[in-house]
Enzyme design. Sequence first.
Site, PDB file in Angstrom:
ATOM      1  N   GLY A   1       0.862  -1.177   0.000  1.00  0.00           N
ATOM      2  CA  GLY A   1       0.000   0.000   0.000  1.00  0.00           C
ATOM      3  C   GLY A   1       0.901   1.230   0.000  1.00  0.00           C
TER       4      GLY A   1
ATOM      5  N   ALA B   1       2.242   2.835   2.471  1.00  0.00           N
ATOM      6  CA  ALA B   1       3.376   2.701   3.382  1.00  0.00           C
ATOM      7  C   ALA B   1       4.404   1.721   2.827  1.00  0.00           C
ATOM      8  CB  ALA B   1       2.893   2.241   4.756  1.00  0.00           C
TER       9      ALA B   1
ATOM     10  N   PHE C   1     -10.960  20.363   6.073  1.00  0.00           N
ATOM     11  CA  PHE C   1     -11.315  19.020   6.545  1.00  0.00           C
ATOM     12  C   PHE C   1     -11.662  19.105   8.017  1.00  0.00           C
ATOM     13  CE2 PHE C   1     -10.194  14.569   4.945  1.00  0.00           C
ATOM     14  CZ  PHE C   1     -10.827  14.755   3.745  1.00  0.00           C
TER      15      PHE C   1
ATOM     16  N   GLN D   1     -11.998   3.847  14.950  1.00  0.00           N
ATOM     17  CA  GLN D   1     -12.834   4.953  14.458  1.00  0.00           C
ATOM     18  C   GLN D   1     -14.017   4.439  13.631  1.00  0.00           C
ATOM     19  OE1 GLN D   1     -11.351   7.940  11.374  1.00  0.00           O
ATOM     20  NE2 GLN D   1     -11.587   9.232  13.174  1.00  0.00           N
TER      21      GLN D   1
ATOM     22  N   HIS E   1     -17.229   5.553  11.153  1.00  0.00           N
ATOM     23  CA  HIS E   1     -17.746   6.611  10.287  1.00  0.00           C
ATOM     24  C   HIS E   1     -19.268   6.490  10.262  1.00  0.00           C
ATOM     25  CE1 HIS E   1     -18.158   9.312   6.951  1.00  0.00           C
ATOM     26  NE2 HIS E   1     -16.867   9.532   6.958  1.00  0.00           N
TER      27      HIS E   1
ATOM     28  N   LEU F   1     -18.345   3.291   2.325  1.00  0.00           N
ATOM     29  CA  LEU F   1     -18.415   4.666   2.790  1.00  0.00           C
ATOM     30  C   LEU F   1     -19.198   5.591   1.854  1.00  0.00           C
ATOM     31  CD1 LEU F   1     -17.109   6.669   4.908  1.00  0.00           C
ATOM     32  CD2 LEU F   1     -15.386   7.084   3.174  1.00  0.00           C
TER      33      LEU F   1
ATOM     34  N   GLU G   1     -18.745  12.187   3.823  1.00  0.00           N
ATOM     35  CA  GLU G   1     -19.258  13.146   4.791  1.00  0.00           C
ATOM     36  C   GLU G   1     -19.986  14.302   4.097  1.00  0.00           C
ATOM     37  OE1 GLU G   1     -17.329  12.726   8.233  1.00  0.00           O
ATOM     38  OE2 GLU G   1     -16.965  14.826   8.652  1.00  0.00           O
TER      39      GLU G   1
ATOM     40  N   ARG H   1     -18.340  13.344  13.773  1.00  0.00           N
ATOM     41  CA  ARG H   1     -18.460  11.931  13.402  1.00  0.00           C
ATOM     42  C   ARG H   1     -18.834  11.006  14.550  1.00  0.00           C
ATOM     43  NH1 ARG H   1     -13.349  10.182   9.488  1.00  0.00           N
ATOM     44  NH2 ARG H   1     -13.955  11.541   7.783  1.00  0.00           N
TER      45      ARG H   1
ATOM     46  N   HIS I   1     -14.030   2.312  10.443  1.00  0.00           N
ATOM     47  CA  HIS I   1     -13.304   2.997   9.384  1.00  0.00           C
ATOM     48  C   HIS I   1     -11.787   2.887   9.503  1.00  0.00           C
ATOM     49  CE1 HIS I   1     -12.984   5.772   6.117  1.00  0.00           C
ATOM     50  NE2 HIS I   1     -12.393   6.719   6.821  1.00  0.00           N
TER      51      HIS I   1
ATOM     52  N   ARG J   1      -8.226   9.750  15.009  1.00  0.00           N
ATOM     53  CA  ARG J   1      -7.463  10.266  13.877  1.00  0.00           C
ATOM     54  C   ARG J   1      -8.254  11.337  13.140  1.00  0.00           C
ATOM     55  NH1 ARG J   1      -7.601   9.353   8.252  1.00  0.00           N
ATOM     56  NH2 ARG J   1      -9.115   7.682   8.400  1.00  0.00           N
TER      57      ARG J   1
HETATM   58  C1  LIG Z   1     -12.993   4.112   2.345  1.00  0.00           C
HETATM   59  C2  LIG Z   1     -11.799   4.740   2.998  1.00  0.00           C
HETATM   60  C3  LIG Z   1     -11.500   6.065   2.747  1.00  0.00           C
HETATM   61  C4  LIG Z   1     -10.384   6.672   3.339  1.00  0.00           C
HETATM   62  N1  LIG Z   1     -10.116   7.969   3.059  1.00  0.00           N
HETATM   63  C5  LIG Z   1      -9.015   8.541   3.618  1.00  0.00           C
HETATM   64  C6  LIG Z   1      -8.675   9.886   3.309  1.00  0.00           C
HETATM   65  O1  LIG Z   1      -9.354  10.558   2.537  1.00  0.00           O
HETATM   66  N2  LIG Z   1      -7.558  10.412   3.869  1.00  0.00           N
HETATM   67  C7  LIG Z   1      -6.771   9.688   4.722  1.00  0.00           C
HETATM   68  O2  LIG Z   1      -5.769  10.209   5.182  1.00  0.00           O
HETATM   69  N3  LIG Z   1      -7.064   8.407   5.021  1.00  0.00           N
HETATM   70  C8  LIG Z   1      -8.163   7.823   4.492  1.00  0.00           C
HETATM   71  N4  LIG Z   1      -8.444   6.519   4.803  1.00  0.00           N
HETATM   72  C9  LIG Z   1      -7.483   5.725   5.586  1.00  0.00           C
HETATM   73  C10 LIG Z   1      -6.283   5.332   4.732  1.00  0.00           C
HETATM   74  O3  LIG Z   1      -6.685   5.115   3.408  1.00  0.00           O
HETATM   75  C11 LIG Z   1      -5.593   4.052   5.199  1.00  0.00           C
HETATM   76  O4  LIG Z   1      -5.416   4.100   6.568  1.00  0.00           O
HETATM   77  C12 LIG Z   1      -4.215   3.901   4.555  1.00  0.00           C
HETATM   78  O5  LIG Z   1      -4.307   4.031   3.178  1.00  0.00           O
HETATM   79  C13 LIG Z   1      -3.549   2.591   4.906  1.00  0.00           C
HETATM   80  O6  LIG Z   1      -2.382   2.414   4.104  1.00  0.00           O
HETATM   81  P1  LIG Z   1      -1.306   1.283   4.383  1.00  0.00           P
HETATM   82  O7  LIG Z   1      -0.199   1.479   3.435  1.00  0.00           O
HETATM   83  O8  LIG Z   1      -0.980   1.271   5.826  1.00  0.00           O
HETATM   84  O9  LIG Z   1      -2.052  -0.071   4.098  1.00  0.00           O
HETATM   85  P2  LIG Z   1      -2.872  -0.589   2.818  1.00  0.00           P
HETATM   86  O10 LIG Z   1      -2.930   0.384   1.729  1.00  0.00           O
HETATM   87  O11 LIG Z   1      -4.119  -1.128   3.366  1.00  0.00           O
HETATM   88  O12 LIG Z   1      -1.970  -1.776   2.311  1.00  0.00           O
HETATM   89  C14 LIG Z   1      -1.799  -2.977   3.010  1.00  0.00           C
HETATM   90  C15 LIG Z   1      -0.889  -3.858   2.201  1.00  0.00           C
HETATM   91  O13 LIG Z   1      -0.485  -4.968   2.978  1.00  0.00           O
HETATM   92  C16 LIG Z   1      -0.584  -6.137   2.231  1.00  0.00           C
HETATM   93  N5  LIG Z   1      -0.795  -7.265   3.132  1.00  0.00           N
HETATM   94  C17 LIG Z   1      -1.691  -7.367   4.134  1.00  0.00           C
HETATM   95  N6  LIG Z   1      -1.585  -8.566   4.716  1.00  0.00           N
HETATM   96  C18 LIG Z   1      -0.599  -9.235   4.085  1.00  0.00           C
HETATM   97  C19 LIG Z   1      -0.027 -10.530   4.219  1.00  0.00           C
HETATM   98  N7  LIG Z   1      -0.455 -11.409   5.116  1.00  0.00           N
HETATM   99  N8  LIG Z   1       0.961 -10.878   3.385  1.00  0.00           N
HETATM  100  C20 LIG Z   1       1.400 -10.026   2.444  1.00  0.00           C
HETATM  101  N9  LIG Z   1       0.898  -8.801   2.271  1.00  0.00           N
HETATM  102  C21 LIG Z   1      -0.093  -8.414   3.082  1.00  0.00           C
HETATM  103  C22 LIG Z   1      -1.731  -5.895   1.296  1.00  0.00           C
HETATM  104  O14 LIG Z   1      -1.616  -6.722   0.165  1.00  0.00           O
HETATM  105  C23 LIG Z   1      -1.516  -4.426   0.942  1.00  0.00           C
HETATM  106  O15 LIG Z   1      -0.608  -4.320  -0.107  1.00  0.00           O
HETATM  107  C24 LIG Z   1      -9.566   5.918   4.215  1.00  0.00           C
HETATM  108  C25 LIG Z   1      -9.866   4.585   4.466  1.00  0.00           C
HETATM  109  C26 LIG Z   1     -10.975   4.003   3.886  1.00  0.00           C
HETATM  110  C27 LIG Z   1     -11.284   2.589   4.236  1.00  0.00           C
END
Ligand SMILES: Cc1cc2nc3c(=O)[nH]c(=O)nc-3n(C[C@H](O)[C@H](O)[C@H](O)COP(=O)(O)OP(=O)(O)OC[C@H]3O[C@@H](n4cnc5c(N)ncnc54)[C@H](O)[C@@H]3O)c2cc1C
Lengths: 318, 569
Positions: B12, B14, B117, B231, B233, B243, B246, B277, B345, B382
Amino acid sequence: MENITFRIRRYDGTNTWVQEYRLPYEKGKTILWALTKIKDEIDPTLNFTSACRHAICGSCGVKVNGHAFLACKTSLDKLLETFDTSVLYFEPLGNYDVVRDLVVDWKPKMEKMKKVKPWLLPSREGSKEEGFRQSKQQFAKISSSTDCILCGICASECGQLAINDGGYLEPFIINKAYRFVVDSRDNAPEEHIRPVLENELWKCIHCMQCVSKCPKEIPLTDEIAYLRKETMKMGEVHNQGARHAYAFYHDVKKWGRLNEMTLPVKTDGMVTTLRKRIPFAYRMIVKGKINPLRLPKAVKGIKGVRKIYQQVEEESKS
Amino acid sequence: MLKYDVIVVGAGGAGMMAALYASKDKNLRVACLSKIFPTRSHTGAAQGGINAAMGYRDATDSPEKHFRDTVKGSDFLADQDAVEYFTANMPAIISELDYYGVPFSRDPNGRIAQRPFGGASSPRTCYSADKTGHVILHALYEQCLKNNVEFLDEWFLLSLVVADETFHGLVAMNIKTGEIHPFLAKAVVIATGGFGRIYWNRTTNAINMTGDGTAACFNAGIPLKDPEFVQFHPTGLASTGILLSEACRGEGGYLINREGERFMKRYAPEKMELAPRDLVSRSIEMEIKAGRGFGQGLEAYVLMDLRHLGKEKIMERLPQVRELAMDFEGVDLIEEPVPIRPSCHYMMGGIHVSDYATLATPVEGIHAAGECACVSIHGANRLGGNSVADVVLFGKYAGIGARESAKKRPFGLETLVIKEAKKWESKFATMRNKTSGIRLVDIRNKMAEVMWNYVGIFRHEQEMRVALETIDQLLNDYEHAYIGDPALRYNTAFVHYVEIGNLLTLAKAVVLGAINRKESRGSHARADYPQRDDENFLKHTLIYKRGDRYELKYLPVKITKYPPEERKY
Ligand SMILES: Cc1cc2nc3c(=O)[nH]c(=O)nc-3n(C[C@H](O)[C@H](O)[C@H](O)COP(=O)(O)OP(=O)(O)OC[C@H]3O[C@@H](n4cnc5c(N)ncnc54)[C@H](O)[C@@H]3O)c2cc1C
Ligand code: SF4
Ligand code: SF4
Ligand code: FES
């Protein structure tokens, strides 16, 4: 309607078979709902991919009754109505290697995508520290193409990919190249365009399937047309496609219509036409698509057509 | 034996940022392993935007203001040194993303556009229409391709190998073939996202947000920090939890109960639907508990009515929302009200990170970033737009941190990782061969139900005790689960089995943290302890897992600048 029948093409790495499942009809449900219900309640061995379930991750492309859809976004009601049936036949996306059941392999597609340098080649106007300036108009140019969720539906539907031996690029790859070509922050559009040209850019058969099925409504064929024009500006006019475009131009100017009879000759040259096109032309005649005995006459409004040419030519001079 | 200097688990925001930075040292062999194809990751679902005090729209904005807003939003549970580091470094990351080709929306001067926001004192949320996460995710993937990052797509992390608090490697399955592999690695970055799926369908999270990396760290002896902070929503679609922005309430939508009443008048007579929220979420649940909702149990809902806005306004301001409601709930907002219910959320808690600059955990060599980690910058709540920011910024520093760890550390012991892989191989074989047992789906649904009913928006000691007992029972049932698919290749039933195990493990930590936090703070609302209690609970929960036993400890909050005060908006 009481039940919906799902006939799903299964594959386990060796064998292929079709398995039938039945679910009671419920109003307002999606394809993904049905697949999930089948897996949860009837058959845990059925495999498909999904993640976001709201049309943003691109995981859930699947073919139903011969056409590709995004499973999470497509309502069953719509399908049942469109196909006027209660039997739906599921297959994995076309033009992909299948891993298992409805799961396809993306790895080879990404290897192919690398050909077009699918990353920004940043111009010197920006820097990592300061970023770029980009006007709203410049942003608007990349707004639609960056909607692509890599769902593969366009590739599944593509008429050229279906008959091509692997050289033609998936529409989403062409879109990716386009996205950088028109980005004001990119320094070297040619580096994205040239690989597209070299990978049979001119072979798009304008079937429009990609455009009409793309869940994000990306105007893929407009992008192809744009890239073609760019290659011609780059002086790439001696390839088959460009010659075809010129032939098209001259025919319409002269007759107000296309002369299917002479078009291949102008595009391919006489010798190649005889060698390659005769069997094709023969099939076309048999099917009544072209009449080799009728020479083209100028259409009624030919004066109007020529005026249009004149105007466009003047405009492009100014 | 597969050997990498750095393995990043998760692709993702990160994970890919970490992979990009770890792989900048060309002498290191780096892999990015993800259970789904990278651009399917849930970062792509973020719509609204990413916070950074660029000061483009409001010249008076500053990282300092962003710092203050974040601390206040966190209900003072965030570590202020980390928040300050975060807000100070964010503007540079935005420029970097711009340089990577992220198509940001622009202002009239050609600079990145910013919007207001919730909880922010200046409009500082940078965005790309309503697809911010999507475009960032794709741009990072492009950069990784450019830098030849080695992707292991559709590989599933099963466990981390840690012995005597030393990291040796990990075990993962190639889902496409069903092969289980031991990996040796000098350093790992866990970036596996949140675990909203403990509530199964009552979440805005993707189907695969099951906290695998969090559980792997937890099982390997790294504590979870503040897992009780979840959190919700208010406006998730009733049947799927998807979702609805808002903006619906912002544009003047009504919330109505079965009696056709705008029930918010009972809870927030002035602000009505525009209350914050957490308050709106709580109000909806009160209506349902009082029997004024529609439907029953997990299927219950109230309605959001937008009809009075008229077709024109809906088409102009909320076209995406209308499409979502139409596609996913079969309802045209112009003609009918849409069934909604709060939806889980975001997870504020997660893997305990002990150094915000390197994202190191207490086990040397293991780093964690993104929603799976708890730095903590979000504390008890958050702010919108702070997560995608968190993800890219701390993803970057985790990549650098892991790179430096890898340079310092030798490879671990092959025998240990091989042994762990063998254990998983035999588990896989057992599960494939089993022909009867308890259906996994039943375990999952039961978990979601008790978590939703008893450890959801409202919490009460007695109810949470019931939840704890049920989760323990389900952990027991899990030992007797069967998956019903004997295949090796792409066995999503087995993958799901491991995911459910992880969810149960984490759900238990959420309940324990929640039971023991006898106060209400941020998202954690206790009916039996409605006040914030700084005297006893201005501290982070740390939960350790030793075998099957869970142990609770606490850690002081770092307060550098802003002493706790009442949180008023
Ligand atoms: C609908 C929605 C809207 C949002 N809107 C916003 C917004 O507008 N602004 C904001 O700041 N935040 C928002 N958020 C929150 C934000 O999007 C997430 O918290 C953030 O993107 C998480 O990113 P990440 O890189 O940590 O994980 P993710 O992007 O969730 O990536 C996780 C990764 O880990 C991998 N993985 C998981 N388990 C395993 C495993 N066992 N083996 C190998 N790989 C694995 C997956 O394949 C994936 O690649 C929103 C969340 C949602 C649900
Ligand atoms: S219009 Fe061209 S690119 Fe699109 S599907 Fe048809 S052949 Fe393929
Ligand atoms: S162009 Fe459209 S159909 Fe093709 S992959 Fe992208 S979103 Fe899907
Ligand atoms: S599940 Fe993500 S696009 Fe369908």
